[in-house]
Design a protein around this motif. Structure first.
Motif, PDB file in Angstrom:
ATOM      1  N   ARG A 106      -3.646 -20.584  32.103  1.00  0.00           N
ATOM      2  CA  ARG A 106      -4.934 -21.002  31.812  1.00  0.00           C
ATOM      3  C   ARG A 106      -5.186 -21.759  30.379  1.00  0.00           C
ATOM      4  NH1 ARG A 106      -7.014 -14.887  31.121  1.00  0.00           N
ATOM      5  NH2 ARG A 106      -5.563 -14.439  32.730  1.00  0.00           N
ATOM      6  N   TYR A 107      -6.201 -22.569  30.614  1.00  0.00           N
ATOM      7  CA  TYR A 107      -6.494 -23.507  29.366  1.00  0.00           C
ATOM      8  C   TYR A 107      -8.024 -23.880  29.559  1.00  0.00           C
ATOM      9  CZ  TYR A 107      -6.595 -27.107  32.583  1.00  0.00           C
ATOM     10  OH  TYR A 107      -6.446 -28.213  33.662  1.00  0.00           O
ATOM     11  N   ALA A 108      -8.467 -24.285  28.389  1.00  0.00           N
ATOM     12  CA  ALA A 108      -9.848 -24.713  28.414  1.00  0.00           C
ATOM     13  C   ALA A 108      -9.776 -26.287  28.337  1.00  0.00           C
ATOM     14  CB  ALA A 108     -10.398 -24.170  27.028  1.00  0.00           C
ATOM     15  N   GLY A 147      -0.491 -21.355  39.463  1.00  0.00           N
ATOM     16  CA  GLY A 147      -1.754 -21.448  40.017  1.00  0.00           C
ATOM     17  C   GLY A 147      -2.437 -21.549  38.444  1.00  0.00           C
ATOM     18  N   THR A 148      -3.748 -22.356  38.417  1.00  0.00           N
ATOM     19  CA  THR A 148      -4.242 -22.592  37.108  1.00  0.00           C
ATOM     20  C   THR A 148      -5.696 -21.897  37.093  1.00  0.00           C
ATOM     21  OG1 THR A 148      -3.459 -24.896  37.368  1.00  0.00           O
ATOM     22  CG2 THR A 148      -5.232 -24.596  35.866  1.00  0.00           C
ATOM     23  N   LEU A 149      -5.980 -21.382  35.939  1.00  0.00           N
ATOM     24  CA  LEU A 149      -7.062 -20.834  35.488  1.00  0.00           C
ATOM     25  C   LEU A 149      -7.945 -21.662  34.576  1.00  0.00           C
ATOM     26  CD1 LEU A 149      -6.407 -16.910  34.967  1.00  0.00           C
ATOM     27  CD2 LEU A 149      -7.401 -18.154  37.127  1.00  0.00           C
ATOM     28  N   LEU A 150      -9.070 -22.203  34.761  1.00  0.00           N
ATOM     29  CA  LEU A 150      -9.808 -22.947  34.047  1.00  0.00           C
ATOM     30  C   LEU A 150     -10.475 -22.013  32.958  1.00  0.00           C
ATOM     31  CD1 LEU A 150     -10.990 -26.059  35.723  1.00  0.00           C
ATOM     32  CD2 LEU A 150      -8.768 -25.786  34.680  1.00  0.00           C
ATOM     33  N   CYS A 151     -10.579 -22.256  31.770  1.00  0.00           N
ATOM     34  CA  CYS A 151     -11.380 -21.397  30.749  1.00  0.00           C
ATOM     35  C   CYS A 151     -12.681 -22.149  30.184  1.00  0.00           C
ATOM     36  CB  CYS A 151     -10.471 -21.057  29.565  1.00  0.00           C
ATOM     37  SG  CYS A 151      -8.971 -19.994  29.874  1.00  0.00           S
ATOM     38  N   PHE A 177     -11.061 -18.711  37.232  1.00  0.00           N
ATOM     39  CA  PHE A 177     -11.771 -18.800  35.861  1.00  0.00           C
ATOM     40  C   PHE A 177     -11.780 -17.849  35.057  1.00  0.00           C
ATOM     41  CE2 PHE A 177     -15.913 -18.735  33.617  1.00  0.00           C
ATOM     42  CZ  PHE A 177     -16.017 -20.048  33.010  1.00  0.00           C
ATOM     43  N   ASP A 178     -12.010 -18.282  33.574  1.00  0.00           N
ATOM     44  CA  ASP A 178     -11.885 -17.366  32.471  1.00  0.00           C
ATOM     45  C   ASP A 178     -12.844 -17.779  31.597  1.00  0.00           C
ATOM     46  OD1 ASP A 178     -11.034 -15.301  30.784  1.00  0.00           O
ATOM     47  OD2 ASP A 178      -9.213 -16.357  30.000  1.00  0.00           O
ATOM     48  N   GLY A 231      -8.829  -9.298  30.941  1.00  0.00           N
ATOM     49  CA  GLY A 231      -7.833  -9.961  30.093  1.00  0.00           C
ATOM     50  C   GLY A 231      -7.565  -8.985  28.917  1.00  0.00           C
ATOM     51  N   HIS A 232      -6.385  -8.622  28.560  1.00  0.00           N
ATOM     52  CA  HIS A 232      -6.192  -7.290  27.861  1.00  0.00           C
ATOM     53  C   HIS A 232      -6.431  -6.272  28.135  1.00  0.00           C
ATOM     54  CE1 HIS A 232      -4.403 -10.611  25.283  1.00  0.00           C
ATOM     55  NE2 HIS A 232      -5.734 -11.261  25.234  1.00  0.00           N
ATOM     56  N   GLY A 233      -7.827  -5.684  27.898  1.00  0.00           N
ATOM     57  CA  GLY A 233      -8.431  -4.456  28.083  1.00  0.00           C
ATOM     58  C   GLY A 233      -7.774  -3.200  27.324  1.00  0.00           C
ATOM     59  N   VAL A 234      -6.977  -3.582  26.425  1.00  0.00           N
ATOM     60  CA  VAL A 234      -6.512  -2.400  25.736  1.00  0.00           C
ATOM     61  C   VAL A 234      -7.364  -1.261  25.228  1.00  0.00           C
ATOM     62  CG1 VAL A 234      -4.131  -3.471  25.074  1.00  0.00           C
ATOM     63  CG2 VAL A 234      -6.212  -3.490  23.275  1.00  0.00           C
ATOM     64  N   ARG A 235      -8.614  -1.735  24.861  1.00  0.00           N
ATOM     65  CA  ARG A 235      -9.695  -0.702  24.441  1.00  0.00           C
ATOM     66  C   ARG A 235     -10.175   0.165  25.341  1.00  0.00           C
ATOM     67  NH1 ARG A 235     -11.835  -2.608  19.768  1.00  0.00           N
ATOM     68  NH2 ARG A 235     -13.266  -0.694  19.660  1.00  0.00           N
TER      69      ARG A 235
END
Length: 365
Positions: A106-108, A147-151, A177-178, A231-235
């Motif tokens: 992923r990248y912006a 594969g690519t995610l666009l942020c 997407f993200d 993404g992450h979700g540790v909380r």
């Protein structure tokens, strides 16, 4: 029961799948030095080893905002077609060398237009570089699919525009997407128009949530915006008062029962203060409670890590077994933004046979 020790070479050869990895956080230090010299950008040091150490130290402040600030230097060398082609190709080759068989990067794009490239030109260059890397990896006998995610950046106002870009390139390697950037103070619902549009276009997306902000961020990402992964979700552990007892709150129960993947990044979470140790990282307890946790690197340069290293840390410090590693790998493939038949084929033909083959030929200490 004590987990058997697994040697480093075995860990490296295990098939891996990574869903949460940022292109601009994973450059090779030597490449960063060379590209910075080409574009005239000043780095903290021009010694590749010292630069790698600087990144890990600077990102380990426990502050997500400072962590994000380290990207100033990588982004500075990713403003040209040549810089994007090289970093994308090397990204794939580095995954292949680490035993990764499927990755989502992923990248912006909006952060890579300062040199005059348009948003479509940025995406075209990255896709061309990724394709070149995949071709070279396949020729070397270490095939990897990326594969690519666009942020979209959550603190800016171009997420709807980036969503259009995802749709435009979804048949050219862009799979989702993200939204990225500082989480606290920039709730997912601020970008509801982009998520509504993507749902209408049948495009999957994940949302950074539950890292620097707690349950409200996760709730918004899922119940307001409609994210398919977190993404992450540790909380999410804030909704499980006693991890040992395993009594789930309603949001935690929703996440587990509906198999919503958590893209967990242990080393990165230690750096940003979202977790305090590998041994105590929520990924282990959540795995044991049946959550669909996945293991990821987040930013390989910034965190000084690889998928092999993340696996090794969990084996050595949290008592993970090969079966645990296989579980999170299978979880990742099941949650990939790929068609169902392609996910099944990847599991059947690559991941599961790969685990069997590696373990059959590898001694354990």
């Amino acid at each position: 029961m004590t987990a058997p020790r697994i040697d480093a070479d075995t860990l490296r050869r295990l098939p891996k799948a990574v869903l949460h990895d940022h292109l601009d956080g994973g450059l090779r230090p030597a490449t960063l030095v060379e590209l910075a010299d080409t574009v005239g950008h000043t780095l903290p040091t021009t010694d590749p080893d010292a630069l790698a150490a600087w990144y890990v130290e600077a990102a380990g402040s426990g502050d997500l905002v400072r962590y994000i600030g380290t990207f100033e230097h990588t982004l500075a060398v990713m403003q040209t077609r040549e810089g994007l082609l090289r970093t994308a190709e090397e990204y794939v080759l580095d995954l292949a060398a680490d035993g990764v068989v499927y990755g989502e990067v992923r990248y912006a794009p909006e952060l890579m237009t300062r040199g005059g490239l348009t948003l479509p030109e940025v995406v075209e260059a990255v896709q061309e570089g990724l394709a070149a890397g995949m071709a070279k990896a396949a020729a070397a006998g270490t095939p990897v699919r990326v594969g690519t995610l666009l942020c979209g950046m959550r603190m800016f106002d171009r997420t709807r525009e980036i969503a259009d870009l995802v749709v435009a390139f979804r048949d050219a390697g862009v799979v989702g997407f993200d939204i990225a950037g500082a989480e606290d103070g920039f709730p997912p619902a601020d970008h509801l128009a982009a998520f509504t549009y993507l749902r209408g276009e049948n495009v999957p997306f994940t949302i950074h949530a539950g890292e620097a902000h707690g349950l409200p961020s996760i709730h918004q990402a899922l119940q307001v915006c409609g994210a398919q992964r977190i993404g992450h979700g540790v909380r999410i552990t804030d909704d499980i008062p006693d991890l040992g007892a395993g009594k789930l709150g309603r949001l935690a129960g929703w996440v587990r029962d509906r198999r919503i993947a958590l893209e967990m990044c242990p080393t990165s979470n230690l750096q940003t203060g979202a977790a305090d140790s590998i041994a105590g990282h929520p990924i282990t307890a959540l795995k044991d409670l049946g959550f669909r946790v996945t293991l990821n690197t987040d930013n390989r340069l910034v965190s000084g890590t690889t998928m092999t290293r993340e696996m090794s840390l969990l084996v050595e410090q949290a008592g993970w077994t090969v079966e645990d590693l296989r579980t999170v790998t299978v979880n990742a493939v099941k949650s990939a933004f790929l068609p169902f038949d392609e996910r099944n084929a990847l599991l059947r033909d690559v991941v599961l046979p790969g685990y069997t083959s590696v373990l059959r030929t590898s001694p354990r200490a």
